[in-house]
Scaffold this active site. Structure first.
Site, mmCIF file in Angstrom:
data_model
loop_
_atom_site.group_PDB
_atom_site.id
_atom_site.type_symbol
_atom_site.label_atom_id
_atom_site.label_comp_id
_atom_site.label_asym_id
_atom_site.label_seq_id
_atom_site.Cartn_x
_atom_site.Cartn_y
_atom_site.Cartn_z
ATOM 1 N N LYS A 11 1.012 -1.160 -0.308
ATOM 2 C CA LYS A 11 -0.030 -0.313 0.245
ATOM 3 C C LYS A 11 1.169 1.045 -0.036
ATOM 4 O O LYS A 11 1.115 1.274 1.027
ATOM 5 C CB LYS A 11 -1.230 -0.309 1.176
ATOM 6 C CG LYS A 11 -2.101 1.107 0.996
ATOM 7 C CD LYS A 11 -2.851 1.812 2.089
ATOM 8 C CE LYS A 11 -2.091 2.830 2.733
ATOM 9 N NZ LYS A 11 -2.083 4.038 2.310
ATOM 10 N N GLY A 56 -4.950 3.746 -1.062
ATOM 11 C CA GLY A 56 -6.136 4.103 -0.227
ATOM 12 C C GLY A 56 -5.555 4.704 0.702
ATOM 13 O O GLY A 56 -4.131 4.886 1.561
ATOM 14 N N CYS A 81 13.899 10.749 6.040
ATOM 15 C CA CYS A 81 13.741 10.851 7.646
ATOM 16 C C CYS A 81 16.004 10.581 8.338
ATOM 17 O O CYS A 81 15.647 11.071 9.294
ATOM 18 C CB CYS A 81 13.584 9.150 7.390
ATOM 19 S SG CYS A 81 14.243 8.148 6.247
ATOM 20 N N GLY A 131 -4.892 1.504 4.588
ATOM 21 C CA GLY A 131 -4.031 0.694 5.318
ATOM 22 C C GLY A 131 -3.981 0.114 6.643
ATOM 23 O O GLY A 131 -3.857 -1.219 7.004
ATOM 24 N N GLY A 181 -4.417 5.904 5.105
ATOM 25 C CA GLY A 181 -3.956 4.944 6.637
ATOM 26 C C GLY A 181 -5.407 4.172 6.986
ATOM 27 O O GLY A 181 -5.301 2.769 7.001
ATOM 28 N N GLU A 239 10.331 16.208 14.348
ATOM 29 C CA GLU A 239 10.908 16.107 12.751
ATOM 30 C C GLU A 239 9.725 17.461 12.385
ATOM 31 O O GLU A 239 8.585 17.016 12.128
ATOM 32 C CB GLU A 239 10.309 14.838 12.639
ATOM 33 C CG GLU A 239 10.766 14.679 10.918
ATOM 34 C CD GLU A 239 10.962 13.309 10.386
ATOM 35 O OE1 GLU A 239 9.700 12.724 10.862
ATOM 36 O OE2 GLU A 239 12.006 12.970 10.248
ATOM 37 N N GLU A 273 10.154 1.678 10.138
ATOM 38 C CA GLU A 273 11.435 2.796 9.893
ATOM 39 C C GLU A 273 10.512 4.449 10.021
ATOM 40 O O GLU A 273 9.905 4.486 9.066
ATOM 41 C CB GLU A 273 11.459 2.369 8.497
ATOM 42 C CG GLU A 273 13.314 3.195 8.446
ATOM 43 C CD GLU A 273 13.330 4.344 7.931
ATOM 44 O OE1 GLU A 273 13.022 5.099 8.265
ATOM 45 O OE2 GLU A 273 13.374 4.150 6.806
HETATM 46 O O1 TXE Z 1 2.928 9.758 7.017
HETATM 47 P P1 TXE Z 1 1.787 8.513 7.227
HETATM 48 P P2 TXE Z 1 2.264 11.237 7.133
HETATM 49 C C1 TXE Z 1 7.188 11.650 9.240
HETATM 50 C C2 TXE Z 1 7.302 13.316 8.040
HETATM 51 C C3 TXE Z 1 5.993 13.637 8.233
HETATM 52 C C4 TXE Z 1 4.650 13.055 8.764
HETATM 53 C C5 TXE Z 1 3.700 12.392 8.999
HETATM 54 O O2 TXE Z 1 7.743 13.919 9.661
HETATM 55 O O3 TXE Z 1 6.094 15.071 8.797
HETATM 56 O O4 TXE Z 1 5.654 11.631 9.912
HETATM 57 O O5 TXE Z 1 3.823 12.191 7.972
HETATM 58 C C6 TXE Z 1 0.034 4.999 5.651
HETATM 59 N N1 TXE Z 1 -3.071 2.536 9.599
HETATM 60 N N2 TXE Z 1 7.378 10.309 7.511
HETATM 61 O O6 TXE Z 1 1.027 11.865 8.070
HETATM 62 O O7 TXE Z 1 0.578 9.133 8.045
HETATM 63 C C7 TXE Z 1 -0.794 5.476 5.424
HETATM 64 O O8 TXE Z 1 -1.128 5.437 4.332
HETATM 65 C C8 TXE Z 1 -2.073 1.560 8.707
HETATM 66 C C9 TXE Z 1 8.506 10.625 7.800
HETATM 67 O O9 TXE Z 1 2.009 11.496 5.674
HETATM 68 O O10 TXE Z 1 2.807 8.324 8.587
HETATM 69 C C10 TXE Z 1 0.841 5.929 4.107
HETATM 70 O O11 TXE Z 1 0.893 5.192 3.329
HETATM 71 N N3 TXE Z 1 -1.338 2.755 7.619
HETATM 72 C C11 TXE Z 1 9.257 9.306 7.364
HETATM 73 C C12 TXE Z 1 2.079 5.575 5.229
HETATM 74 O O12 TXE Z 1 1.169 5.357 6.065
HETATM 75 C C13 TXE Z 1 -1.696 4.633 7.892
HETATM 76 C C14 TXE Z 1 8.815 8.855 5.555
HETATM 77 C C15 TXE Z 1 2.531 7.162 6.069
HETATM 78 O O13 TXE Z 1 2.043 7.881 6.382
HETATM 79 C C16 TXE Z 1 -2.469 4.393 8.933
HETATM 80 C C17 TXE Z 1 6.411 9.938 5.912
HETATM 81 C C18 TXE Z 1 -3.292 3.398 9.426
HETATM 82 N N4 TXE Z 1 -3.438 3.604 10.952
HETATM 83 C C19 TXE Z 1 6.833 10.647 7.000
HETATM 84 N N5 TXE Z 1 -2.127 5.521 9.214
HETATM 85 C C20 TXE Z 1 10.101 8.135 7.262
HETATM 86 N N6 TXE Z 1 10.870 7.571 8.175
HETATM 87 O O14 TXE Z 1 10.952 8.972 5.910
HETATM 88 C C21 TXE Z 1 -1.354 6.205 7.652
HETATM 89 N N7 TXE Z 1 -0.628 5.205 7.126
#
Ligand code: TXE
Length: 506
Positions: free
Chosen positions: A190, A221, A299, A227, A223, A398, A265
């Site tokens: 996903k 779709g 990250c 997700g 999260g 972050e 991660e």
């Molecule tokens: O990412 P999310 P967001 C950090 C960065 C950013 C913050 C928020 O600080 O500002 O996270 O980003 C899926 N069950 N990073 O909110 O929500 C979602 O659909 C299952 C660091 O945009 O973490 C997407 O595919 N899946 C980072 C994925 O999780 C779920 C990279 C990431 O989204 C879910 C990105 C759920 N309940 C953001 N909720 C890095 N480590 O590099 C969301 N998702």
């Protein structure tokens, strides 16, 4: 939008509807499900519509992955046969590099040159690399407990739920898929709902090879809908996630309900320590790359730049001057160094940290606004602030954008104490030509990877992952092998020694 982008748009079409891809087939958008606009950060215009996979569609995808795992040929193939298909995937990615780079740049805002030169190559390399890891893997044998031979073998774990982020979709998710399927597993991927385009195409391309249907499935779709349905599905055996820390905690809790192993991660707020003995020019280049690469959305960014006080004025002055000259613009223009950030709410969040910094007593050194040279698009000025102390929110949270935070320190012990005063621990950078200082930093920084006199360099063979709230588990040849396989011990006596004959005597 520049001429290059316009040419690319003519050359490569974008699917009007991005749907799921299950059991080797594109799912038709005719069924029910919510439509979510897919927006390009270059213009903020809509470039496609994502048809969100419902719980039922996720169920369909997982059941297909399960069926392909249990009854399909993939896990029974010889490693060499699987390797041949993984290499076909590498080749089909390379053959379509221009299109993939275009889709990634259009959708995620990453610069075209960087995506093509690094992310697409890495995507192909991931399949070659993990095919090789699987082909070189060996087991263990124990003979110490005589007369037994105990052999330890590894078997695929089953169906992987692979959930990826939006900041580097191709590079990160290709690694998840490659490391999962290389060992004989099947998967459901996903991608982030913000950046579905490149990965949807990769999964189509994967099916131009000899891969059996059902090995790689994709659902699209949000999260909390798609997700969550995926992570909690009872037929999923293992969950691999890259994304935000809060989301990671939710996913770990969900996976925990089903006792599924989970690899996370997550974010970072990594310290980049620049000492007075460092080669100032290289440290400056490294600090700039460390925070602004990938449009500041990574990250492993060196986002807390800690500078030894005696060189701080000079280094920061140069950093600010260079920041002002960085070329922010259309990511498809070859001269661009920083493209737009990925989506509007994220841009607003990044910008909100300017006031947060000031309210915490910090000083804005440069940037801090949208880049006014662009009428449309999510372009930000490269931004740097001097924080009052490491307790400031900009030092603890972050920000995940082109936003650097500076602090100064007097000696290496103070620098290391600041570096470790964080709830994260993904990476740490140290710039110094003094070996004892380097060794001390390497030993004392509480982070999963330490980079000495270099900006980010990923060695796929070595573990990558975080201490503390930066994650659980590691990615590497060995770690991925362990994560995506089950260990089995088989014990065989090497001689027919007599067994006690219970119940045999009258
Ligand atoms: O990412 P999310 P967001 C950090 C960065 C950013 C913050 C928020 O600080 O500002 O996270 O980003 C899926 N069950 N990073 O909110 O929500 C979602 O659909 C299952 C660091 O945009 O973490 C997407 O595919 N899946 C980072 C994925 O999780 C779920 C990279 C990431 O989204 C879910 C990105 C759920 N309940 C953001 N909720 C890095 N480590 O590099 C969301 N998702």
């Amino acid at each position: 939008m520049n001429a290059v982008t316009q040419d690319m748009m003519k050359k490569f079409s974008v699917n009007q509807h991005v749907t799921s891809f299950i059991d080797g087939n594109s799912v038709s958008p005719s069924g029910s499900g919510e439509d979510i606009p897919v927006i390009s950060p270059i213009t903020e215009g809509q470039i496609s519509l994502l048809r969100e996979a419902s719980i039922d569609e996720v169920d369909h995808a997982v059941r297909n992955a399960r069926d392909a795992f249990e009854n399909g040929p993939w896990r029974h193939m010889s490693v060499d046969e699987r390797k041949a298909i993984m290499l076909q995937i590498r080749d089909v990615i390379a053959a379509n590099a221009d299109e993939l780079a275009y889709l990634e740049s259009l959708n995620a805002g990453l610069t075209l040159n960087y995506v093509k030169g690094f992310h697409v190559k890495r995507a192909g390399w991931n399949f070659e690399f993990f095919a090789e890891v699987a082909s070189q893997a060996s087991g263990e044998a124990y003979t110490q407990t005589q007369p037994y031979l105990s052999v330890v073998t590894r078997e695929p774990i089953g169906v992987g739920a692979l959930i990826g982020p939006w900041n580097a979709p191709l590079a990160l998710c290709s690694m998840k898929v490659a490391s999962c399927i290389a060992f004989g597993n099947t998967c459901v991927l996903k991608p982030s709902e913000f950046t579905p385009l490149s990965l949807r195409r990769v999964v189509e391309l994967i099916h131009e090879t000899d891969i059996p249907k059902g090995v790689v499935n994709l659902v699209n779709g949000r999260g909390h809908v798609t997700g969550d349905a995926l992570v909690s599905h009872p037929e999923v055996d293992v969950v691999s996630f890259t994304g935000g820390t809060k989301t990671g905690a939710m996913i770990a809790a969900r996976a925990g309900e089903g006792l599924k192993p989970v690899g996370l991660e997550l974010g970072g707020k990594s310290a980049n320590i620049i000492t007075a003995t460092a080669d100032m020019d290289r440290a400056l280049d490294g600090a700039i790359l460390g925070i602004y690469s990938n449009n500041g959305q990574q990250c492993l960014a060196g986002s807390r730049i800690l500078v030894e006080r005696s060189i701080a004025d000079e280094l920061i002055e140069k950093f600010v001057a260079r920041s002002k000259k960085i070329k922010v613009g259309d990511p498809m223009d070859g001269a661009t160094e920083i493209g737009p950030v990925c989506y509007r709410a994220h841009m607003d969040r990044v910008l909100s940290f300017v006031d947060i910094a000031k309210n915490d007593g910090g000083e804005l050194l440069t940037g801090g606004s949208r880049d006014s040279r662009h009428e449309t698009g999510l372009y930000l000025e490269p931004t740097a602030v001097m924080a009052k102390s490491n307790d400031a929110q900009v030092c603890q949270e972050e920000i995940f954008g082109p936003f650097a935070t500076f602090l100064t320190y007097d000696d290496i012990d103070e620098a290391l104490a600041i570096a470790n005063a964080s709830e994260f621990g993904l990476v740490g950078y140290i710039w110094s030509d003094h070996l004892p200082t380097v060794m001390k930093a390497s030993q004392e920084m509480r982070a999963g990877t330490i980079w000495v006199n270099t900006p980010m360099t990923r060695e796929l063979r070595a573990p990558f992952g975080g201490y503390k709230k930066s994650g659980i588990g590691r990615d590497s040849a060995k770690d991925c092998l362990q994560f995506f396989t089950e260990e089995k011990t088989t014990t065989i006596p090497m001689s027919t020694f007599p067994l006690a004959k219970w119940g045999a005597s009258d």
